[in-house]
Design an enzyme around this catalytic site. Structure first.
Site, short mmCIF file in Angstrom:
data_model
loop_
_atom_site.label_atom_id
_atom_site.label_comp_id
_atom_site.label_asym_id
_atom_site.label_seq_id
_atom_site.Cartn_x
_atom_site.Cartn_y
_atom_site.Cartn_z
N ASP A 1 0.82 -1.20 0.00
CA ASP A 1 0.00 0.00 0.00
C ASP A 1 0.86 1.26 0.00
OD1 ASP A 1 -2.48 1.32 0.14
OD2 ASP A 1 -2.34 1.52 2.33
N THR B 1 -5.81 2.34 11.21
CA THR B 1 -5.86 2.95 12.53
C THR B 1 -6.76 2.17 13.48
OG1 THR B 1 -5.42 5.14 11.60
CG2 THR B 1 -6.38 5.08 13.79
N ASP C 1 1.67 5.09 -5.43
CA ASP C 1 1.05 6.37 -5.10
C ASP C 1 1.88 7.52 -5.67
OD1 ASP C 1 -0.19 8.55 -4.09
OD2 ASP C 1 -0.07 7.96 -1.99
N ASN D 1 -9.77 0.91 2.87
CA ASN D 1 -8.51 0.75 3.60
C ASN D 1 -8.68 1.05 5.07
OD1 ASN D 1 -7.54 0.47 0.98
ND2 ASN D 1 -5.71 1.67 1.37
N HIS E 1 -9.64 5.42 0.64
CA HIS E 1 -8.57 5.45 1.64
C HIS E 1 -9.04 6.24 2.85
CE1 HIS E 1 -4.87 3.91 -0.51
NE2 HIS E 1 -5.82 3.81 -1.42
#
Length: 284
Positions: A81, A235, A103, A232, A210
């Site tokens: 990722d 956390t 990315d 995604n 995301h």
């Protein structure tokens, strides 16, 4: 079983549910994620991000995650990722990751197209899939800098440009910027659901949300109904594992081995909750 993003996201897009990516930087997180997916018979995506490599080196995680994915009773994508450098993306491919997010969203549009198109060509030779990002999903420090407002619309994904980008790059999956941010939310996010729907109508590949941790159940369900296929999460499960360790210490358990099972169970329950919200339960 080890698969790539097309194997799990094309059915998700067709049938209107979402599949979670849960980043996993150690054995406890990986065990919890895979236990949840197997118990609920759900496809799942596990992996790590370039920013998380100090917590778990890429080569070590590949040696852990790829064999676990192969042994799993459900489809498991091993995903790299937010790959920020071509070199690390290539390393992940060579180590057996079946999917790469490259990315380049902070580059110019032209550079983003060029770099993603090159990696797509290479990754497909490995049998791997590529996720790209158009627009920019920032973090919550950026939200704070804007007095708690959403990331400015100038960072949001333009539907017409998304269609062109997908066609030019041939990326398998597209992450879009629609009002979420990475990390724990300091302010309630406001998703642009109409934008998600417009992009889904114009782009032929599955879409990714995301910054999923901290969104409400209603936000998730509505985003998926509008066209999101991959969500995604990090956390939420990272905090679940941390709180489990904290609870164990309060109970007088001071050895790492006293905390491991608590952490695995906490992650399992957190992932199960997301799987049920995303609608991927009993999809295998």
């Amino acid at each position: 079983m080890l698969v790539n993003l097309n194997d799990v996201l094309l059915p998700a897009r067709k049938n209107g549910y979402g599949v979670g990516l849960f980043n996993t930087v150690n054995l406890e997180l990986a065990r919890g994620v895979l236990k949840a997916a197997e118990e609920l018979k759900s496809p799942v995506i596990i992996g790590t991000a370039e920013i998380l490599l100090p917590c778990g080196p890429l080569e070590d995680l590949a040696g852990l995650l790829v064999p676990m994915a192969k042994k799993a009773s459900v489809p498991v994508v091993v995903h790299y990722d937010h790959g920020l450098t071509f070199e690390k993306c290539m390393e992940a491919l060579k180590l057996g990751f079946t999917s790469i997010m490259y990315d380049c969203s902070t580059d110019s549009y032209e550079e983003n197209v060029r770099k993603v198109r090159e990696l797509v060509r290479i990754a497909h030779c490995f049998g791997a899939t590529v996720e790209a990002e158009l627009g920019h999903v920032g973090d919550n420090e950026e939200q704070t800098a804007h007095n708690g407002a959403d990331v400015p619309e100038s960072y949001y994904t333009d539907p017409a440009q998304a269609k062109e980008f997908a066609e030019k790059t041939q990326a398998d999956v597209l992450a879009i910027a629609v009002g979420t941010a990475h990390g724990a939310y300091k302010f309630k996010p406001k998703l642009d659901f109409d934008r998600i729907k417009r992009i889904a109508e114009m782009v032929h590949v599955p879409l990714v949300l995301h910054g999923g941790s901290g969104l409400s159940e209603e936000d998730f369900r509505r985003a998926i109904a509008c066209g999101i296929s991959k969500v995604n999460i990090f956390t939420d499960i990272n905090e679940a594992a941390g709180k489990a360790a904290e609870h164990a210490i309060r109970e007088g358990k001071t050895c790492l081995t006293d905390m491991i099972l608590c952490q695995v169970e906490a992650v399992t329950e957190a992932v199960k909750a997301k799987i049920r919200i995303f609608g991927s339960e009993l999809r295998h």
